[in-house]
Design an enzyme around this catalytic site. Structure first.
Site, PDB file in Angstrom:
ATOM      1  N   GLY A  43       0.865  -1.179   0.000  1.00  0.00           N
ATOM      2  CA  GLY A  43       0.000   0.000   0.000  1.00  0.00           C
ATOM      3  C   GLY A  43       0.903   1.230   0.000  1.00  0.00           C
ATOM      4  O   GLY A  43       1.855   1.307   0.799  1.00  0.00           O
ATOM      5  N   ASP A  95      -1.480   4.895  -6.294  1.00  0.00           N
ATOM      6  CA  ASP A  95      -0.053   4.696  -6.004  1.00  0.00           C
ATOM      7  C   ASP A  95       0.802   5.838  -6.518  1.00  0.00           C
ATOM      8  O   ASP A  95       1.867   6.124  -5.987  1.00  0.00           O
ATOM      9  CB  ASP A  95       0.436   3.374  -6.588  1.00  0.00           C
ATOM     10  CG  ASP A  95      -0.156   2.226  -5.789  1.00  0.00           C
ATOM     11  OD1 ASP A  95      -1.311   1.864  -6.046  1.00  0.00           O
ATOM     12  OD2 ASP A  95       0.530   1.750  -4.863  1.00  0.00           O
TER      13      ASP A  95
HETATM   14  O1  MRU Z   1       0.440  -3.851  -4.649  1.00  0.00           O
HETATM   15  P1  MRU Z   1      -0.157  -3.141  -3.477  1.00  0.00           P
HETATM   16  O2  MRU Z   1      -1.009  -4.004  -2.614  1.00  0.00           O
HETATM   17  O3  MRU Z   1       0.878  -2.374  -2.689  1.00  0.00           O
HETATM   18  O4  MRU Z   1      -1.103  -2.071  -4.149  1.00  0.00           O
HETATM   19  C1  MRU Z   1      -1.862  -1.219  -3.338  1.00  0.00           C
HETATM   20  C2  MRU Z   1      -2.789  -0.358  -4.083  1.00  0.00           C
HETATM   21  O5  MRU Z   1      -2.862  -0.381  -5.289  1.00  0.00           O
HETATM   22  C3  MRU Z   1      -3.561   0.628  -3.277  1.00  0.00           C
HETATM   23  O6  MRU Z   1      -4.801   0.866  -3.844  1.00  0.00           O
HETATM   24  C4  MRU Z   1      -2.776   1.945  -3.232  1.00  0.00           C
HETATM   25  O7  MRU Z   1      -1.463   1.710  -2.807  1.00  0.00           O
HETATM   26  C5  MRU Z   1      -3.405   2.936  -2.348  1.00  0.00           C
HETATM   27  S1  MRU Z   1      -3.177   2.532  -0.674  1.00  0.00           S
HETATM   28  C6  MRU Z   1      -3.890   3.717   0.287  1.00  0.00           C
END
Ligand code: MRU
Length: 345
Positions: free
Chosen positions: A46, A238
């Site tokens: 995240g 992200d």
């Molecule tokens: O691959 P991840 O689980 O790190 O991806 C996370 C996401 O895509 C979330 O939607 C994003 O980081 C926003 S978190 C507040």
């Protein structure tokens, strides 16, 4: 409240997100290399959460450097920064937090011991600020949601919750604020192939707080919208380019297209630390490609025959024109108005 990253007893405690929901395990991280590994393997994941984790990782790395000579210390700290930067390419919060830590190191005039102390304080500040930011995003998001019906059904993708931040969450922060104010009927959570953050993590958070949650597979969203089951979509991000194009977990882009086709508002909730004002549009956002095993294998079971090829991009970019508003800690803005959000700072 869930806090995925905590500074505790001179080390960092991470909730192991690869084991939820079946096991609640806390991993203690003492070294920067272990923090880099935890980010790569998604023990912590995240965008804002990996920013906070990387900030502490910088401090752990600083602590390991055995010199009292400033230039040598800074050179070695750059190596730690590069290690942490190499973990995951898409979430800009990681680079933002490491940049802030390096700035602290360069701007602290004093002994190496004093620089180390300043680095710990900056990491703790980044952690505390993210928590406050998420609560503000939740409240601004609540104000931006459709006024009817009284109690909304919100669809979300992946996990943009407390687990993905310092706590409270971005998209799930909006959900939490709506729930507290009696404006939420239910959350629909896309399961989010291939890593299933929706099915495993978003549901886990909702269950902790008694928020009603329904899981659907990613390919069911359009059907649910057509049936009138969804009032709004709220997702995290992200990395957001200056024009409002937003990278988020793979599958977000198709969700935005089907939301538009059904006239359903599509919100992106993210802190300003997720906005990369150096990128003019989303085509410049680096997209992480992950191991094909995430696609062809579930647990011990191999899903596909030998001889098949795989493509596993972890994120996609939703064009700004599909986004109703971007909800930040400074309010909700049209995607093209992000500079205004920055100026409020
Ligand atoms: O691959 P991840 O689980 O790190 O991806 C996370 C996401 O895509 C979330 O939607 C994003 O980081 C926003 S978190 C507040």
């Amino acid at each position: 409240m869930v806090y995925p990253v905590i500074w505790h007893n001179n080390s960092v405690s991470l909730i192991d997100q690869t084991r939820l929901p079946n096991e609640y395990t806390v991993v203690e991280i003492h070294r920067s290399e272990d923090m880099a590994q935890a980010i790569t393997t998604m023990i912590v994941r995240g965008a804002p959460a990996i920013g906070v984790a990387a900030a502490y990782g910088m401090y752990l790395g600083a602590r390991e450097i055995e010199t009292s000579e400033r230039q040598e210390f800074l050179a070695k700290l750059e190596i730690v920064a590069n290690l942490l930067r190499s973990t995951r390419p898409t979430a800009v919060n990681l680079f933002w937090a490491i940049g802030r830590m390096m700035q602290t190191a360069y701007e602290t005039l004093g002994t190496v011991a004093e620089i180390k102390q300043a680095l710990l304080e900056t990491a703790q500040k980044i952690n505390a600020e993210d928590l406050q930011t998420c609560q503000a995003i939740g409240d601004h998001g609540l104000a931006a949601l459709p006024k009817t019906p009284d109690r909304l059904i919100i669809l979300t993708h992946c996990n943009a919750g407390a687990l993905a931040t310092a706590g409270y969450g971005t998209a799930l922060g909006v959900v939490r604020s709506a729930w507290k104010e009696g404006r939420l009927a239910r959350v629909y959570a896309d399961e989010t192939r291939p890593r299933l953050q929706g099915a495993k993590l978003t549901t886990w958070e909702c269950v902790q707080e008694g928020i009603p949650v329904t899981v659907i597979t990613d390919n069911m969203a359009a059907h649910c919208m057509k049936q009138g089951l969804i009032d709004a979509v709220v997702v995290g991000a992200d990395r957001i380019a200056a024009n409002g194009d937003a990278a988020n977990k793979i599958g977000t882009y198709s969700l935005a297209i089907v939301a538009k086709a059904h006239n359903i508002p599509f919100f992106v909730a993210a802190p300003l630390s997720t906005v990369d004002f150096e990128l003019t549009d989303g085509s410049q956002i680096p997209i992480e490609e992950r191991h094909p095993g995430e696609i062809y294998q579930i647990g011990e079971t191999i899903l596909t025959p030998p001889g098949v090829e795989f493509y596993n991009p972890a994120f996609d970019v939703t064009p700004a024109d599909l986004i109703t508003a971007i909800i930040t800690e400074n309010g909700a803005f049209l995607p093209g108005d992000l500079l205004k959000a920055k100026k409020v700072l």
